[in-house]
Design a protein around this motif. Structure first.
Motif, mmCIF file in Angstrom:
data_model
loop_
_atom_site.group_PDB
_atom_site.id
_atom_site.type_symbol
_atom_site.label_atom_id
_atom_site.label_comp_id
_atom_site.label_asym_id
_atom_site.label_seq_id
_atom_site.Cartn_x
_atom_site.Cartn_y
_atom_site.Cartn_z
ATOM 1 N N TRP A 1 0.816 -1.205 0.000
ATOM 2 C CA TRP A 1 0.000 0.000 0.000
ATOM 3 C C TRP A 1 0.858 1.267 0.000
ATOM 4 N N GLY A 2 2.018 1.186 0.603
ATOM 5 C CA GLY A 2 2.941 2.305 0.531
ATOM 6 C C GLY A 2 3.406 2.544 -0.893
ATOM 7 N N MET A 3 3.594 1.457 -1.644
ATOM 8 C CA MET A 3 3.970 1.575 -3.052
ATOM 9 C C MET A 3 2.870 2.258 -3.856
ATOM 10 N N LYS A 4 1.633 1.955 -3.518
ATOM 11 C CA LYS A 4 0.516 2.612 -4.183
ATOM 12 C C LYS A 4 0.556 4.134 -3.938
ATOM 13 N N ALA A 5 0.903 4.502 -2.698
ATOM 14 C CA ALA A 5 1.014 5.924 -2.377
ATOM 15 C C ALA A 5 2.140 6.573 -3.182
ATOM 16 N N CYS A 6 3.254 5.870 -3.329
ATOM 17 C CA CYS A 6 4.375 6.382 -4.127
ATOM 18 C C CYS A 6 3.959 6.553 -5.582
ATOM 19 N N ASN A 7 3.238 5.573 -6.097
ATOM 20 C CA ASN A 7 2.783 5.628 -7.483
ATOM 21 C C ASN A 7 1.835 6.798 -7.695
ATOM 22 N N GLY B 1 0.002 9.977 -10.154
ATOM 23 C CA GLY B 1 -1.384 10.382 -9.951
ATOM 24 C C GLY B 1 -2.389 9.259 -9.973
ATOM 25 N N ILE B 2 -1.931 8.004 -9.776
ATOM 26 C CA ILE B 2 -2.834 6.856 -9.802
ATOM 27 C C ILE B 2 -2.331 5.789 -8.831
ATOM 28 N N ASP B 3 -3.256 5.104 -8.159
ATOM 29 C CA ASP B 3 -2.872 4.070 -7.197
ATOM 30 C C ASP B 3 -2.488 2.755 -7.862
ATOM 31 N N ASP C 1 24.956 3.881 5.277
ATOM 32 C CA ASP C 1 25.166 4.756 6.443
ATOM 33 C C ASP C 1 23.954 5.640 6.725
ATOM 34 N N CYS C 2 22.779 5.231 6.200
ATOM 35 C CA CYS C 2 21.543 6.034 6.373
ATOM 36 C C CYS C 2 21.790 7.479 5.939
ATOM 37 N N SER C 3 22.489 7.636 4.826
ATOM 38 C CA SER C 3 22.989 8.928 4.378
ATOM 39 C C SER C 3 21.912 9.836 3.791
ATOM 40 N N VAL C 4 21.765 11.028 4.378
ATOM 41 C CA VAL C 4 20.868 12.046 3.842
ATOM 42 C C VAL C 4 21.385 12.517 2.478
ATOM 43 N N GLU C 5 22.708 12.558 2.342
ATOM 44 C CA GLU C 5 23.315 12.991 1.079
ATOM 45 C C GLU C 5 22.910 12.071 -0.077
ATOM 46 N N LEU C 6 22.852 10.775 0.196
ATOM 47 C CA LEU C 6 22.436 9.838 -0.849
ATOM 48 C C LEU C 6 20.964 10.037 -1.199
ATOM 49 N N ALA C 7 20.143 10.322 -0.203
ATOM 50 C CA ALA C 7 18.725 10.595 -0.463
ATOM 51 C C ALA C 7 18.580 11.838 -1.332
ATOM 52 N N GLU C 8 19.404 12.832 -1.072
ATOM 53 C CA GLU C 8 19.353 14.066 -1.864
ATOM 54 C C GLU C 8 19.836 13.810 -3.291
ATOM 55 N N GLU C 9 20.838 12.953 -3.440
ATOM 56 C CA GLU C 9 21.343 12.625 -4.771
ATOM 57 C C GLU C 9 20.273 11.907 -5.593
ATOM 58 N N LEU C 10 19.537 11.010 -4.963
ATOM 59 C CA LEU C 10 18.439 10.329 -5.652
ATOM 60 C C LEU C 10 17.398 11.339 -6.126
ATOM 61 N N HIS C 11 17.093 12.293 -5.270
ATOM 62 C CA HIS C 11 16.115 13.331 -5.617
ATOM 63 C C HIS C 11 16.594 14.144 -6.825
ATOM 64 N N LYS C 12 17.878 14.480 -6.843
ATOM 65 C CA LYS C 12 18.438 15.237 -7.967
ATOM 66 C C LYS C 12 18.313 14.458 -9.271
ATOM 67 N N ARG C 13 18.374 13.126 -9.165
ATOM 68 C CA ARG C 13 18.281 12.278 -10.355
ATOM 69 C C ARG C 13 16.833 11.962 -10.734
ATOM 70 N N GLY C 14 15.886 12.544 -10.000
ATOM 71 C CA GLY C 14 14.479 12.333 -10.327
ATOM 72 C C GLY C 14 13.919 11.015 -9.832
ATOM 73 N N ILE C 15 14.576 10.412 -8.843
ATOM 74 C CA ILE C 15 14.112 9.137 -8.283
ATOM 75 C C ILE C 15 13.432 9.409 -6.947
ATOM 76 N N LEU C 16 12.189 8.963 -6.815
ATOM 77 C CA LEU C 16 11.440 9.127 -5.568
ATOM 78 C C LEU C 16 11.879 8.037 -4.584
ATOM 79 N N PHE C 17 12.437 8.448 -3.449
ATOM 80 C CA PHE C 17 12.876 7.494 -2.433
ATOM 81 C C PHE C 17 11.889 7.496 -1.278
ATOM 82 N N GLY D 1 1.445 9.371 2.325
ATOM 83 C CA GLY D 1 0.828 10.579 1.782
ATOM 84 C C GLY D 1 1.139 11.801 2.624
ATOM 85 N N MET D 2 1.134 11.623 3.948
ATOM 86 C CA MET D 2 1.460 12.721 4.865
ATOM 87 C C MET D 2 2.903 13.177 4.661
#
Length: 360
Positions: free
Chosen positions: A158-164, A169-171, A269-285, A323-324
């Motif tokens: 169900w979390g994947m549905k929220a990501c989708n 824009g569709i579950d 390493d639970c890296s925030v920097e890696l999360a930001e890099e994914l965002h820059k590449r257009g990948i929703l984490f 969603g929150m």
């Protein structure tokens, strides 16, 4: 490892307690890391893995236990965060080994509550529970034990549905392509939910038998070698096994649009920097401590006996939680990883303040 380094790491991750456990007769070697008990006793999965050295075991326990604190907070559960890491091979487990560990848990007097994690299952928890009451076992209204992996997988689904929905824009996940890394306890259950919805799956696992079991039931599922899973062109990359699989090197290989899985601390390493890099590449984490908390969401509302169907209905709350997170991230123009941590920390801070009030 130098003794002072243990305290330095504890201060860095803001831990309350770290315990080193050893039993010569059963060859048990383990670390229990208790991160935060503001919300309640520290809940943590029990994992077993052949780590290369003691320092790696310690850092794994510290990172994962902090993530468990976030998971408990964001799920609305009255649990703090902890993790138990057994240093060894899966074949090391036997009755005496697990019961010895159970006696150590009991000695903590309820500060730590165990549940099944990587390399352990409900049977193992049953062995541990022969020595201590401090084991989380999900039971239905008839007292029947429910496989926690099914709840975790359903929440993830169900979390994947929220990501989708956030991205497209569709579950519906019909015709979406999923690359699933690890088809053990949670991953195999996730496969079933996705197949029923009409998704296309590519899987991998270091255990050939796990892959064969999936393909025997679902011949249409494609399997690749472990090192090839990162480069699969897909909508979802879903790590459902070991932690730390998203690194500077593996990011370069990714051809996905969304990363959502049950693996703990999938960012190295639970890296925030890696999360930001994914965002820059257009990948929703999708923050793993949020999307992987199906069982804790159930625990948060299970004040009375619940039917099996009610438990799964509760696990669907992961959709709302995600969603929150996405809504806050959009509002504050930040990444979902940071938004999720903020939500978790704010709940912990608020509950810490009200706990100064004496109950009579």
């Amino acid at each position: 490892m130098k003794k002072e380094n243990v305290f330095e790491h504890m201060e860095e991750f803001e831990h309350e307690e770290v315990l080193f456990l050893s039993d010569k007769d059963t060859h048990l070697r383990a670390i229990i890391a208790i991160h935060d008990t503001t919300l309640g006793p520290a809940l943590g999965g029990v994992r077993i893995w052949p780590y290369k050295d003691e320092k790696t075991v310690l850092l794994e326990a510290l990172r994962l236990s902090r993530s468990m604190t976030y998971m408990g907070a964001i799920s609305g559960a009255d649990f703090g965060g902890a993790k138990a890491v057994l240093w060894g091979e899966r074949q090391d487990k036997n009755e005496a080994y697990l019961r010895a560990f159970g006696r150590f848990i009991h000695g903590l007097g309820g500060r730590f509550i165990a549940y099944a994690g990587l390399g352990t299952d409900e049977f193992d928890m049953g062995q541990i529970a022969r020595e201590t009451e401090y084991v989380l076992v999900t039971r239905d209204e008839n007292g029947k034990v429910l496989d926690s992996a099914k709840l975790a997988a359903y929440g993830l689904y169900w979390g994947m549905k929220a990501c989708n929905n956030c991205l497209f824009g569709i579950d519906s996940l019909k015709n979406k392509v999923f690359a699933i890394q690890g088809v053990g306890e949670v991953g195999s259950q996730l496969v079933e939910y996705l197949i029923k919805e009409g998704a296309h799956l590519v899987i991998t696992d270091i255990n050939y038998d796990a892959i064969k079991k999936i393909q025997d039931n679902y011949p249409e599922v494609e399997a690749v070698k472990p090192r090839e899973i990162y480069g699969i062109k897909c909508d979802f990359f879903s790590p459902c096994a070991i932690s730390g699989v998203i690194t500077e090197k593996t990011i370069e290989k990714l051809k996905c649009k969304i990363i959502a899985g049950s693996a703990d601390c999938m960012l190295k390493d639970c890296s925030v920097e890696l999360a930001e890099e994914l965002h820059k590449r257009g990948i929703l984490f999708a923050p793993d401590f949020a999307i992987g908390g199906g069982e804790l969401v159930v625990a948060a509302v299970q004040s009375v006996a619940m039917s099996k169907s009610s438990m799964f209905e509760s696990a669907r709350r992961i959709y709302n939680i995600m969603g929150m997170i996405f809504e806050l991230a959009k509002k504050e123009k930040t990444i979902p990883f940071k938004a999720a941590i903020k939500i978790a920390n704010e709940r912990i801070e608020k509950i810490a303040k009200i706990k100064r009030i004496q109950r009579h």
